[in-house]
Design a protein around this motif. Structure first.
Motif, PDB file in Angstrom:
ATOM      1  N   ARG A  47     -10.101   2.060  -2.447  1.00  0.00           N
ATOM      2  CA  ARG A  47      -8.829   2.250  -1.748  1.00  0.00           C
ATOM      3  C   ARG A  47      -8.482   1.094  -0.815  1.00  0.00           C
ATOM      4  NH1 ARG A  47      -9.338   8.572   0.265  1.00  0.00           N
ATOM      5  NH2 ARG A  47      -9.557   9.544  -1.804  1.00  0.00           N
ATOM      6  N   GLU A  48      -9.507   0.508  -0.193  1.00  0.00           N
ATOM      7  CA  GLU A  48      -9.237  -0.496   0.833  1.00  0.00           C
ATOM      8  C   GLU A  48      -9.060  -1.901   0.272  1.00  0.00           C
ATOM      9  OE1 GLU A  48      -8.613   0.004   3.987  1.00  0.00           O
ATOM     10  OE2 GLU A  48      -8.988   2.165   3.929  1.00  0.00           O
ATOM     11  N   ALA A  49      -9.410  -2.129  -0.985  1.00  0.00           N
ATOM     12  CA  ALA A  49      -9.304  -3.465  -1.568  1.00  0.00           C
ATOM     13  C   ALA A  49      -7.849  -3.896  -1.702  1.00  0.00           C
ATOM     14  CB  ALA A  49      -9.983  -3.493  -2.938  1.00  0.00           C
ATOM     15  N   ASN A  50      -7.631  -5.192  -1.558  1.00  0.00           N
ATOM     16  CA  ASN A  50      -6.341  -5.781  -1.896  1.00  0.00           C
ATOM     17  C   ASN A  50      -6.264  -5.831  -3.416  1.00  0.00           C
ATOM     18  OD1 ASN A  50      -4.350  -7.753  -2.644  1.00  0.00           O
ATOM     19  ND2 ASN A  50      -4.430  -8.597  -0.564  1.00  0.00           N
ATOM     20  N   THR A  51      -5.336  -5.097  -3.989  1.00  0.00           N
ATOM     21  CA  THR A  51      -5.303  -4.968  -5.451  1.00  0.00           C
ATOM     22  C   THR A  51      -4.857  -6.246  -6.155  1.00  0.00           C
ATOM     23  OG1 THR A  51      -3.067  -4.045  -5.330  1.00  0.00           O
ATOM     24  CG2 THR A  51      -4.915  -2.484  -5.353  1.00  0.00           C
TER      25      THR A  51
END
Length: 449
Positions: A47-51
């Motif tokens: 969820r926290e990753a920069n996609t």
């Protein structure tokens, strides 16, 4: 019709979770707990990753309410490995894991600033640019490369495998030696190489093994023998190479499988087992000062404290031990000592429910003062997830260990199976030496030989 049915079955098998069986040594309650802890830990990375670029924050609010704008490359290494776990557990699809991993690797290959294949410790989440004038970090690059090699082995014969190999091949491990016998801890453009070196036992094993396994900038086998293994401690009848913060006994083990093996000097798996059990005993022995401490409430390692990040550990005692516990300390040792760690973690959740939230455990809390950290740290969430999975299925060890570079490095370092006599020896003493062993810190009047 029959062929169509077979196709459907094949597709179902290909997308079904691969590792969903309950390990024989876990109760149903324990396995359910570890599954919940693992899924929540995984959610941090997903969820926290920069996609767009795959960067993962160094830390985030534990309840998931706010991400941070600074990424740690070590968090990315844990995150890449987390995607393989999530894929095998059925939390994300294989395509999702592949696409996120490939985007991450391409960003590191094509856009992230690097020097001789090494990356800056902390970078901007959006741009990947260096922040805080931090160092080009050798150990954090190694943690990143561990994740790179994990996804490389998980997706053979793909573009991802090619990009992963390119990232690994351009790391110039020899350059990071700076003409010495051991690796330096990093480099800064303003001042050059850091004076500190990786020359004493701690989490360093991954560095040397990755360097020795490289086929482009290969560390000589002599580098493995150059770091010291002479800081010994005995506590509660257990003698081992000491490094008080427990993470130092865990990080290399998250990927490299040292079980039932030794080199010329020690059984490093048993060393981590003994360090874990000794810390559990050490903390329990502090119950007269901190009555909520005990064999099922313990954990000292590098983590947040009330006044910021700090490094605590034992034995021997390091830093200010103030009654706090750090959940990732026992969590990172789950496969080493499940009977000492899993009950402690379950008690933390049951007795201190505020310690367990969206992304699993908060980074630290103090059961004596009712202080709870409000954040999680990527590397602490990562070691929790990886070691829980390794205990449940051995997945990370199996996948990472498929890399021929890993197999080559272990061979060059001289690892070989333990004999029965050596296995009995390392149940209490992890090293192989004829030298007198240090006196027992728990029982100072006792000496050991």
């Amino acid at each position: 019709m029959f062929r169509f049915a077979c196709l459907i079955i094949t597709l179902l098998l290909a997308t079904a979770p691969v590792v969903n069986a309950q390990p024989a040594d876990l109760t149903a309650e324990q396995d359910a707990f570890l599954d919940e802890l693992s899924r929540r830990s995984f959610d941090f990375f997903w969820r926290e990753a920069n996609t767009h670029n795959g960067l993962i924050p160094d830390r985030a609010m534990a309840d998931g309410s706010q991400g941070m704008d600074v990424s740690s490359i070590a968090s990315v290494g844990y995150g890449l490995t987390a995607y393989v776990i999530g894929m095998e557990r059925g939390w994300i699809s294989r395509d999702q894991a592949y696409d996120r991993s490939l985007a991450t690797l391409k960003f590191f290959r094509d856009e992230m600033e690097h020097v001789n294949g090494f990356y800056y410790h902390f970078v901007d989440m959006d741009t990947g640019e260096r922040v805080w004038q931090c160092e080009l970090s050798s150990i954090d690059t190694a943690l990143l490369i561990n994740g790179v090699l994990t996804v490389k082995a998980a997706f053979p014969g793909t573009e991802l495998e090619t990009v992963a190999q390119q990232l690994y091949d351009r790391v110039d491990w020899v350059w990071m030696m700076n003409g010495g016998e051991t690796l330096t801890m990093g480099w800064k453009p303003e001042t050059g190489f850091l004076k500190a070196r990786w020359h004493d036992y701690n989490e360093l094993m991954m560095l040397y093994l990755l360097g020795m396994g490289s086929q482009t900038h290969t560390l000589p086998p002599e580098a493995w023998h150059a770091w010291k293994r002479n800081r010994l401690v005995t506590y509660g009848g257990r003698t081992f190479l000491e490094c008080p913060p427990l993470f130092t006994h865990q990080f290399s083990h998250a990927w490299f499988d040292f079980r039932d093996q030794r080199d010329d000097y020690a059984d490093y798996w048993s060393n981590s087992v003994l360090a874990t059990l000794a810390q559990q005993q050490f903390v329990a022995d502090l119950a007269s000062r901190f009555p909520r401490y005990g064999p099922d409430m313990w954990g000292l390692t590098a983590a947040d404290g009330p006044d910021g990040y700090r490094v605590i550990g034992a034995p021997p005692a390091q830093g200010e031990i103030d009654g706090a516990v750090v959940p990732c300390a026992p969590a990172g040792s789950i496969p080493m000592a499940p009977d000492a760690t899993i009950p402690a973690l379950m008690k933390m959740k049951a007795d201190y429910p505020r310690s367990f939230t969206t992304y699993g455990f908060v980074d630290a809390f103090n059961p004596h003062t009712d202080w709870y950290n409000q954040q999680v740290i990527g590397i602490d969430v990562g070691i929790t997830l990886l070691m829980a999975e390794n205990h449940r299925s051995g997945l990370v060890w199996k996948v990472f260990g498929k890399n021929p570079e890993v197999q080559r490095a272990m061979k060059l370092a001289g690892f070989r199976p333990l004999t029965d006599a050596e296995r009995e020896h390392t149940s209490t003493v992890s090293i192989f030496t004829d030298q007198p062993l240090p006196p027992d810190q728990r029982n100072p009047k006792e000496s050991r030989r």
